[in-house]
Design an enzyme around this catalytic site. Structure first.
Site, PDB file in Angstrom:
ATOM      1  CG  PHE A   1      41.215  53.214  25.807  1.00  0.00           C
ATOM      2  CD1 PHE A   1      41.657  53.927  24.719  1.00  0.00           C
ATOM      3  CD2 PHE A   1      39.932  53.087  25.818  1.00  0.00           C
ATOM      4  CE1 PHE A   1      41.412  52.867  23.572  1.00  0.00           C
ATOM      5  CE2 PHE A   1      39.692  51.837  24.994  1.00  0.00           C
ATOM      6  CZ  PHE A   1      40.172  52.015  24.206  1.00  0.00           C
TER       7      PHE A   1
ATOM      8  CD  GLU B   1      28.943  56.596  25.322  1.00  0.00           C
ATOM      9  OE1 GLU B   1      29.824  56.939  24.609  1.00  0.00           O
ATOM     10  OE2 GLU B   1      27.870  55.859  24.946  1.00  0.00           O
TER      11      GLU B   1
ATOM     12  N   GLY C   1      28.934  49.076  26.845  1.00  0.00           N
ATOM     13  CA  GLY C   1      30.023  48.802  27.637  1.00  0.00           C
ATOM     14  C   GLY C   1      31.057  47.670  26.153  1.00  0.00           C
TER      15      GLY C   1
ATOM     16  NE  ARG D   1      47.097  23.567  57.045  1.00  0.00           N
ATOM     17  CZ  ARG D   1      46.305  22.924  57.885  1.00  0.00           C
ATOM     18  NH1 ARG D   1      47.460  22.195  58.399  1.00  0.00           N
ATOM     19  NH2 ARG D   1      45.299  22.861  58.070  1.00  0.00           N
TER      20      ARG D   1
ATOM     21  CD  GLN E   1      45.674   9.191  42.609  1.00  0.00           C
ATOM     22  OE1 GLN E   1      44.528   9.094  42.819  1.00  0.00           O
ATOM     23  NE2 GLN E   1      47.037   8.940  42.815  1.00  0.00           N
TER      24      GLN E   1
ATOM     25  CD  GLU F   1      41.755  46.634  27.485  1.00  0.00           C
ATOM     26  OE1 GLU F   1      42.583  45.871  27.224  1.00  0.00           O
ATOM     27  OE2 GLU F   1      42.532  46.902  28.678  1.00  0.00           O
ATOM     28  N   GLY F   2      36.083  44.227  27.055  1.00  0.00           N
ATOM     29  CA  GLY F   2      36.028  43.131  25.982  1.00  0.00           C
ATOM     30  C   GLY F   2      35.328  41.742  26.953  1.00  0.00           C
TER      31      GLY F   2
ATOM     32  CD  GLU G   1      29.803  35.603  28.714  1.00  0.00           C
ATOM     33  OE1 GLU G   1      29.761  35.987  30.402  1.00  0.00           O
ATOM     34  OE2 GLU G   1      30.648  37.770  29.171  1.00  0.00           O
TER      35      GLU G   1
END
Length: 376
Positions: free
Chosen positions: A115, A119, A123, A257, A268, A353-354, A357
Protein backbone atom coordinates in the site's frame (compact mmCIF):
# COMPACT_ATOMS: atom_id res chain seq x y z
CA UNK A 1 -23.38 -10.61 18.03
CA UNK A 2 -22.76 -8.34 20.97
CA UNK A 3 -19.87 -5.94 20.53
CA UNK A 4 -18.83 -6.81 24.07
CA UNK A 5 -18.44 -10.58 24.00
CA UNK A 6 -17.42 -13.29 21.57
CA UNK A 7 -19.43 -16.34 20.66
CA UNK A 8 -17.93 -19.67 21.83
CA UNK A 9 -16.92 -20.59 18.28
CA UNK A 10 -15.10 -17.28 17.88
CA UNK A 11 -13.20 -17.77 21.11
CA UNK A 12 -12.27 -21.31 20.02
CA UNK A 13 -11.06 -19.99 16.66
CA UNK A 14 -8.87 -17.40 18.38
CA UNK A 15 -7.33 -20.11 20.56
CA UNK A 16 -6.65 -22.18 17.44
CA UNK A 17 -4.98 -19.21 15.77
CA UNK A 18 -2.74 -18.63 18.78
CA UNK A 19 -1.67 -22.27 18.71
CA UNK A 20 -0.98 -22.16 14.97
CA UNK A 21 1.04 -18.98 15.41
CA UNK A 22 3.17 -20.52 18.14
CA UNK A 23 3.73 -23.96 16.60
CA UNK A 24 3.69 -23.46 12.81
CA UNK A 25 4.21 -19.78 12.06
CA UNK A 26 6.68 -18.86 14.77
CA UNK A 27 9.40 -21.26 13.58
CA UNK A 28 9.10 -19.91 10.03
CA UNK A 29 9.32 -16.36 11.35
CA UNK A 30 12.48 -17.25 13.26
CA UNK A 31 14.08 -18.55 10.06
CA UNK A 32 13.37 -15.34 8.14
CA UNK A 33 15.89 -12.58 7.50
CA UNK A 34 15.11 -9.46 9.57
CA UNK A 35 13.93 -6.58 7.43
CA UNK A 36 13.03 -8.77 4.45
CA UNK A 37 9.73 -10.18 3.18
CA UNK A 38 9.39 -13.73 4.54
CA UNK A 39 7.88 -15.59 1.59
CA UNK A 40 7.81 -19.04 3.28
CA UNK A 41 5.82 -17.47 6.12
CA UNK A 42 3.39 -15.93 3.63
CA UNK A 43 3.03 -19.26 1.85
CA UNK A 44 2.13 -20.95 5.15
CA UNK A 45 -0.43 -18.24 5.91
CA UNK A 46 -1.86 -19.03 2.48
CA UNK A 47 -1.94 -22.78 3.09
CA UNK A 48 -3.77 -22.19 6.37
CA UNK A 49 -6.43 -20.19 4.50
CA UNK A 50 -5.82 -17.03 6.51
CA UNK A 51 -4.83 -14.83 3.56
CA UNK A 52 -7.93 -15.84 1.59
CA UNK A 53 -10.02 -15.02 4.64
CA UNK A 54 -8.91 -11.39 4.30
CA UNK A 55 -11.27 -11.06 1.33
CA UNK A 56 -14.24 -12.98 2.66
CA UNK A 57 -14.68 -11.73 6.19
CA UNK A 58 -15.50 -8.50 7.92
CA UNK A 59 -13.65 -6.11 10.18
CA UNK A 60 -14.28 -8.12 13.35
CA UNK A 61 -12.79 -11.29 11.87
CA UNK A 62 -9.79 -9.25 10.74
CA UNK A 63 -9.36 -7.94 14.28
CA UNK A 64 -9.62 -11.40 15.80
CA UNK A 65 -7.00 -12.73 13.39
CA UNK A 66 -4.58 -9.89 14.05
CA UNK A 67 -5.00 -9.94 17.82
CA UNK A 68 -4.62 -13.71 18.06
CA UNK A 69 -1.57 -13.92 15.81
CA UNK A 70 0.09 -10.98 17.56
CA UNK A 71 -0.08 -12.73 20.92
CA UNK A 72 2.18 -15.51 19.67
CA UNK A 73 3.98 -14.29 16.53
CA UNK A 74 4.05 -10.61 15.59
CA UNK A 75 5.87 -11.39 12.34
CA UNK A 76 2.98 -13.56 11.14
CA UNK A 77 0.48 -10.90 12.18
CA UNK A 78 2.35 -8.22 10.26
CA UNK A 79 2.76 -10.36 7.14
CA UNK A 80 -0.97 -11.06 7.08
CA UNK A 81 -1.94 -7.44 7.71
CA UNK A 82 0.32 -6.04 5.00
CA UNK A 83 -1.12 -8.43 2.43
CA UNK A 84 -4.59 -7.25 3.35
CA UNK A 85 -3.70 -3.56 3.35
CA UNK A 86 -2.02 -3.70 -0.04
CA UNK A 87 -4.62 -5.90 -1.72
CA UNK A 88 -7.87 -4.60 -0.20
CA UNK A 89 -8.16 -1.75 -2.74
CA UNK A 90 -7.90 -4.35 -5.51
CA UNK A 91 -10.55 -6.50 -3.86
CA UNK A 92 -12.90 -3.55 -3.22
CA UNK A 93 -12.28 -1.36 -6.27
CA UNK A 94 -10.41 -3.42 -8.85
CA UNK A 95 -11.70 -4.47 -12.25
CA UNK A 96 -12.58 -8.13 -12.84
CA UNK A 97 -9.29 -8.54 -14.71
CA UNK A 98 -7.26 -6.99 -11.87
CA UNK A 99 -8.96 -9.14 -9.24
CA UNK A 100 -8.65 -12.32 -11.29
CA UNK A 101 -4.95 -11.78 -11.91
CA UNK A 102 -3.78 -10.72 -8.45
CA UNK A 103 -6.12 -11.83 -5.66
CA UNK A 104 -5.64 -15.62 -5.98
CA UNK A 105 -1.87 -15.07 -5.82
CA UNK A 106 -2.22 -12.82 -2.78
CA UNK A 107 -4.43 -15.45 -1.14
CA UNK A 108 -1.92 -18.28 -1.62
CA UNK A 109 1.04 -16.10 -0.62
CA UNK A 110 2.83 -16.24 -3.98
CA UNK A 111 2.35 -12.50 -4.67
CA UNK A 112 3.31 -9.80 -2.17
CA UNK A 113 1.12 -6.68 -2.01
CA UNK A 114 1.95 -3.17 -0.78
CA UNK A 115 0.00 0.00 0.00
CA UNK A 116 1.93 3.03 -1.29
CA UNK A 117 0.40 6.19 0.15
CA UNK A 118 3.05 7.94 2.29
CA UNK A 119 5.64 10.25 0.75
CA UNK A 120 8.73 12.07 2.06
CA UNK A 121 6.62 15.23 2.47
CA UNK A 122 3.15 13.76 2.94
CA UNK A 123 2.68 11.18 5.66
CA UNK A 124 -0.21 11.89 7.99
CA UNK A 125 -1.38 14.69 5.66
CA UNK A 126 -2.24 12.22 2.92
CA UNK A 127 -4.29 14.75 0.95
CA UNK A 128 -1.08 16.72 0.34
CA UNK A 129 0.64 13.94 -1.61
CA UNK A 130 2.72 15.11 -4.55
CA UNK A 131 3.48 12.03 -6.67
CA UNK A 132 2.50 13.37 -10.09
CA UNK A 133 0.44 11.46 -12.63
CA UNK A 134 1.17 13.43 -15.79
CA UNK A 135 -1.04 12.82 -18.85
CA UNK A 136 0.65 10.75 -21.56
CA UNK A 137 -1.53 9.76 -24.50
CA UNK A 138 -4.26 7.45 -23.23
CA UNK A 139 -2.62 7.14 -19.82
CA UNK A 140 -0.25 8.82 -17.37
CA UNK A 141 3.39 8.84 -16.30
CA UNK A 142 4.07 8.66 -12.57
CA UNK A 143 6.93 10.83 -11.36
CA UNK A 144 8.02 11.35 -7.76
CA UNK A 145 8.68 9.29 -4.65
CA UNK A 146 7.01 7.25 -1.93
CA UNK A 147 8.48 6.52 1.47
CA UNK A 148 7.83 4.29 4.50
CA UNK A 149 6.12 1.71 2.27
CA UNK A 150 5.78 -1.68 3.95
CA UNK A 151 6.90 -4.64 1.80
CA UNK A 152 8.85 -2.25 -0.46
CA UNK A 153 10.99 -2.78 -2.44
CA UNK A 154 10.20 -6.52 -2.55
CA UNK A 155 6.45 -6.42 -3.29
CA UNK A 156 5.11 -7.83 -6.55
CA UNK A 157 2.60 -5.01 -6.96
CA UNK A 158 1.76 -1.70 -5.32
CA UNK A 159 -1.48 0.16 -4.73
CA UNK A 160 -0.15 3.63 -5.58
CA UNK A 161 -1.88 6.94 -4.93
CA UNK A 162 -0.91 9.75 -7.29
CA UNK A 163 -2.10 13.26 -8.09
CA UNK A 164 -3.98 13.39 -11.38
CA UNK A 165 -5.43 16.88 -10.87
CA UNK A 166 -2.96 19.44 -9.46
CA UNK A 167 -4.27 21.82 -6.84
CA UNK A 168 -7.40 19.81 -6.12
CA UNK A 169 -6.37 18.46 -2.72
CA UNK A 170 -7.98 15.18 -1.80
CA UNK A 171 -10.28 15.36 -4.84
CA UNK A 172 -7.42 15.16 -7.33
CA UNK A 173 -5.91 11.81 -6.31
CA UNK A 174 -6.20 8.55 -8.24
CA UNK A 175 -5.36 5.01 -7.10
CA UNK A 176 -3.36 2.83 -9.49
CA UNK A 177 -2.36 -0.82 -9.42
CA UNK A 178 1.32 -0.79 -10.40
CA UNK A 179 3.18 -4.08 -10.93
CA UNK A 180 6.74 -4.05 -9.59
CA UNK A 181 8.26 -4.71 -13.01
CA UNK A 182 7.01 -1.48 -14.58
CA UNK A 183 9.87 0.45 -16.23
CA UNK A 184 11.05 3.42 -14.20
CA UNK A 185 9.99 1.98 -10.83
CA UNK A 186 12.86 1.54 -8.39
CA UNK A 187 13.12 0.98 -4.65
CA UNK A 188 15.44 0.73 -1.69
CA UNK A 189 15.12 -0.80 1.76
CA UNK A 190 15.06 1.24 4.97
CA UNK A 191 16.46 0.07 8.32
CA UNK A 192 14.07 0.60 11.20
CA UNK A 193 14.12 0.36 15.00
CA UNK A 194 12.21 -2.92 14.73
CA UNK A 195 13.29 -4.72 11.54
CA UNK A 196 10.48 -4.84 9.03
CA UNK A 197 10.29 -5.10 5.25
CA UNK A 198 9.86 -1.40 4.52
CA UNK A 199 11.36 0.92 1.96
CA UNK A 200 11.23 3.88 -0.38
CA UNK A 201 10.07 3.90 -4.01
CA UNK A 202 11.17 6.08 -6.89
CA UNK A 203 8.97 6.76 -9.91
CA UNK A 204 10.76 7.96 -13.05
CA UNK A 205 7.99 8.43 -15.63
CA UNK A 206 6.42 5.06 -14.76
CA UNK A 207 3.69 4.33 -17.35
CA UNK A 208 0.13 3.55 -16.22
CA UNK A 209 -3.12 3.35 -18.17
CA UNK A 210 -6.84 3.39 -17.50
CA UNK A 211 -6.61 -0.39 -17.06
CA UNK A 212 -4.45 0.21 -13.97
CA UNK A 213 -6.90 2.57 -12.23
CA UNK A 214 -8.52 1.30 -9.03
CA UNK A 215 -11.98 2.82 -8.73
CA UNK A 216 -12.43 6.13 -10.54
CA UNK A 217 -10.04 8.80 -11.70
CA UNK A 218 -9.65 11.59 -9.10
CA UNK A 219 -11.48 9.46 -6.51
CA UNK A 220 -8.46 7.68 -5.10
CA UNK A 221 -8.55 9.43 -1.75
CA UNK A 222 -11.85 7.68 -1.03
CA UNK A 223 -10.16 4.37 -1.88
CA UNK A 224 -7.37 5.16 0.61
CA UNK A 225 -9.67 6.31 3.41
CA UNK A 226 -12.04 3.38 2.92
CA UNK A 227 -9.11 1.01 3.27
CA UNK A 228 -7.80 2.78 6.37
CA UNK A 229 -11.25 2.84 8.01
CA UNK A 230 -11.28 -0.96 7.71
CA UNK A 231 -7.72 -1.50 8.87
CA UNK A 232 -7.44 1.09 11.65
CA UNK A 233 -9.46 -0.91 14.18
CA UNK A 234 -7.34 -3.93 13.32
CA UNK A 235 -4.15 -1.96 14.03
CA UNK A 236 -5.72 -1.57 17.45
CA UNK A 237 -6.26 -5.34 17.54
CA UNK A 238 -2.57 -5.88 16.77
CA UNK A 239 -1.74 -3.57 19.66
CA UNK A 240 -4.15 -5.41 21.99
CA UNK A 241 -2.50 -8.69 21.06
CA UNK A 242 0.92 -7.32 22.01
CA UNK A 243 -0.46 -5.87 25.24
CA UNK A 244 -2.03 -9.22 26.14
CA UNK A 245 1.24 -11.04 25.49
CA UNK A 246 3.07 -8.58 27.73
CA UNK A 247 0.39 -8.88 30.42
CA UNK A 248 0.47 -12.69 30.36
CA UNK A 249 4.26 -12.66 30.69
CA UNK A 250 4.03 -10.24 33.60
CA UNK A 251 1.43 -12.27 35.49
CA UNK A 252 3.64 -15.32 35.13
CA UNK A 253 6.81 -13.52 36.14
CA UNK A 254 5.38 -11.73 39.17
CA UNK A 255 3.75 -14.97 40.35
CA UNK A 256 7.11 -16.76 40.39
CA UNK A 257 9.69 -14.09 41.17
CA UNK A 258 10.73 -14.03 44.80
CA UNK A 259 11.80 -10.75 46.39
CA UNK A 260 11.55 -9.07 49.80
CA UNK A 261 10.65 -12.33 51.60
CA UNK A 262 7.80 -13.12 49.25
CA UNK A 263 6.72 -13.01 45.65
CA UNK A 264 6.41 -9.85 43.60
CA UNK A 265 2.66 -10.41 43.30
CA UNK A 266 2.38 -10.03 47.07
CA UNK A 267 3.55 -6.43 46.87
CA UNK A 268 0.54 -4.17 46.50
CA UNK A 269 2.46 -1.72 44.31
CA UNK A 270 3.13 -4.56 41.86
CA UNK A 271 -0.28 -6.24 41.93
CA UNK A 272 -2.09 -2.94 41.48
CA UNK A 273 0.05 -2.09 38.47
CA UNK A 274 -0.70 -5.49 36.94
CA UNK A 275 -4.40 -4.85 37.57
CA UNK A 276 -4.10 -1.50 35.78
CA UNK A 277 -2.41 -3.21 32.82
CA UNK A 278 -5.26 -5.70 32.62
CA UNK A 279 -7.90 -2.98 32.95
CA UNK A 280 -6.49 -0.89 30.12
CA UNK A 281 -5.95 -3.90 27.85
CA UNK A 282 -9.54 -5.05 28.23
CA UNK A 283 -10.92 -1.54 27.69
CA UNK A 284 -8.90 -1.23 24.49
CA UNK A 285 -10.05 -4.65 23.32
CA UNK A 286 -13.71 -3.72 23.81
CA UNK A 287 -13.30 -0.48 21.88
CA UNK A 288 -11.60 -2.33 19.02
CA UNK A 289 -14.40 -4.90 18.87
CA UNK A 290 -17.04 -2.16 18.98
CA UNK A 291 -15.38 -0.25 16.12
CA UNK A 292 -15.06 -3.39 14.02
CA UNK A 293 -18.69 -4.35 14.67
CA UNK A 294 -19.76 -0.84 13.67
CA UNK A 295 -17.85 -1.17 10.40
CA UNK A 296 -19.48 -4.55 9.69
CA UNK A 297 -22.92 -3.06 10.44
CA UNK A 298 -22.34 -0.12 8.07
CA UNK A 299 -22.67 2.46 10.84
CA UNK A 300 -22.27 6.14 9.96
CA UNK A 301 -19.75 6.87 12.69
CA UNK A 302 -17.10 4.39 11.55
CA UNK A 303 -14.34 7.03 11.02
CA UNK A 304 -14.73 8.27 14.60
CA UNK A 305 -14.94 4.78 16.09
CA UNK A 306 -11.99 3.52 14.04
CA UNK A 307 -9.87 6.49 15.11
CA UNK A 308 -10.81 6.01 18.76
CA UNK A 309 -10.01 2.29 18.62
CA UNK A 310 -6.60 2.77 17.03
CA UNK A 311 -5.71 5.64 19.34
CA UNK A 312 -6.70 3.97 22.59
CA UNK A 313 -5.32 0.54 21.74
CA UNK A 314 -1.92 1.67 20.49
CA UNK A 315 -1.39 4.09 23.37
CA UNK A 316 -2.52 1.37 25.80
CA UNK A 317 -0.12 -1.19 24.33
CA UNK A 318 2.75 1.25 24.74
CA UNK A 319 1.87 1.68 28.43
CA UNK A 320 1.37 -2.04 29.08
CA UNK A 321 4.58 -3.16 27.39
CA UNK A 322 6.59 -0.46 29.14
CA UNK A 323 5.10 -1.44 32.51
CA UNK A 324 5.86 -5.08 31.79
CA UNK A 325 9.49 -4.25 31.07
CA UNK A 326 9.71 -2.31 34.34
CA UNK A 327 8.28 -5.18 36.36
CA UNK A 328 10.59 -7.73 34.72
CA UNK A 329 13.67 -5.63 35.31
CA UNK A 330 16.93 -6.03 33.43
CA UNK A 331 16.07 -9.47 32.05
CA UNK A 332 13.47 -7.83 29.77
CA UNK A 333 16.18 -5.74 28.11
CA UNK A 334 18.24 -8.71 26.94
CA UNK A 335 18.28 -9.33 23.21
CA UNK A 336 15.86 -12.15 22.40
CA UNK A 337 13.55 -11.68 25.39
CA UNK A 338 9.86 -11.46 24.47
CA UNK A 339 9.52 -8.03 26.05
CA UNK A 340 12.64 -6.70 24.32
CA UNK A 341 10.97 -7.70 21.06
CA UNK A 342 7.61 -6.21 22.01
CA UNK A 343 9.24 -2.99 23.24
CA UNK A 344 10.60 -2.37 19.75
CA UNK A 345 7.46 -3.58 17.99
CA UNK A 346 4.97 -1.53 19.98
CA UNK A 347 6.25 1.94 19.04
CA UNK A 348 5.45 2.07 15.32
CA UNK A 349 1.64 1.50 15.48
CA UNK A 350 1.25 4.88 17.19
CA UNK A 351 2.56 6.44 13.97
CA UNK A 352 1.57 4.40 10.94
CA UNK A 353 -1.89 4.49 9.32
CA UNK A 354 -2.38 7.86 10.98
CA UNK A 355 -0.40 9.02 14.00
CA UNK A 356 -2.09 9.42 17.39
CA UNK A 357 -2.34 13.17 16.84
CA UNK A 358 -4.13 12.58 13.54
CA UNK A 359 -6.59 10.23 15.23
CA UNK A 360 -7.41 12.90 17.80
CA UNK A 361 -8.01 15.33 14.94
CA UNK A 362 -10.38 12.90 13.24
CA UNK A 363 -12.28 12.31 16.48
CA UNK A 364 -12.69 16.05 17.12
CA UNK A 365 -13.73 16.72 13.52
CA UNK A 366 -16.37 14.01 13.62
CA UNK A 367 -17.69 15.20 17.00
CA UNK A 368 -18.14 18.79 15.84
CA UNK A 369 -19.66 17.69 12.52
CA UNK A 370 -22.22 15.61 14.40
CA UNK A 371 -22.99 18.51 16.72
CA UNK A 372 -23.59 20.86 13.77
CA UNK A 373 -25.81 18.30 12.10
CA UNK A 374 -27.91 17.81 15.22
CA UNK A 375 -28.25 21.57 15.71
CA UNK A 376 -29.95 22.08 12.34
Amino acid sequence: MSAFSLAPEQSAWCAELRELAAKRLGPLADEGEPGRVNRPLLAELGRLGLLARLFGSGALDLCLMRESLAQACTEAETALALQGLGAHPVHAHGTPAQREHWLPRVADGSAVAAFALSEPGAGSDAAALALAAEPDGDGWRLTGAKCWISNAPEADFYTVFARTTPGAGARGVTAFLVPADRPGLTGSALEMLSPHPIGALGFDAVPVTAADVLGETDRGFAVAMGTLNLFRPSVGAFAVGMAQAALDATVGHTSRREAFAGRLMDLQAVSHQVAEMALRTEAARLMVYAAASAYDAGAEDVPRRAAMAKLLATETAQYVVDAAVQLHGARALRRGHLLEHLYREVRAPRIYEGASEVQRGIIAKELYATARKEAR
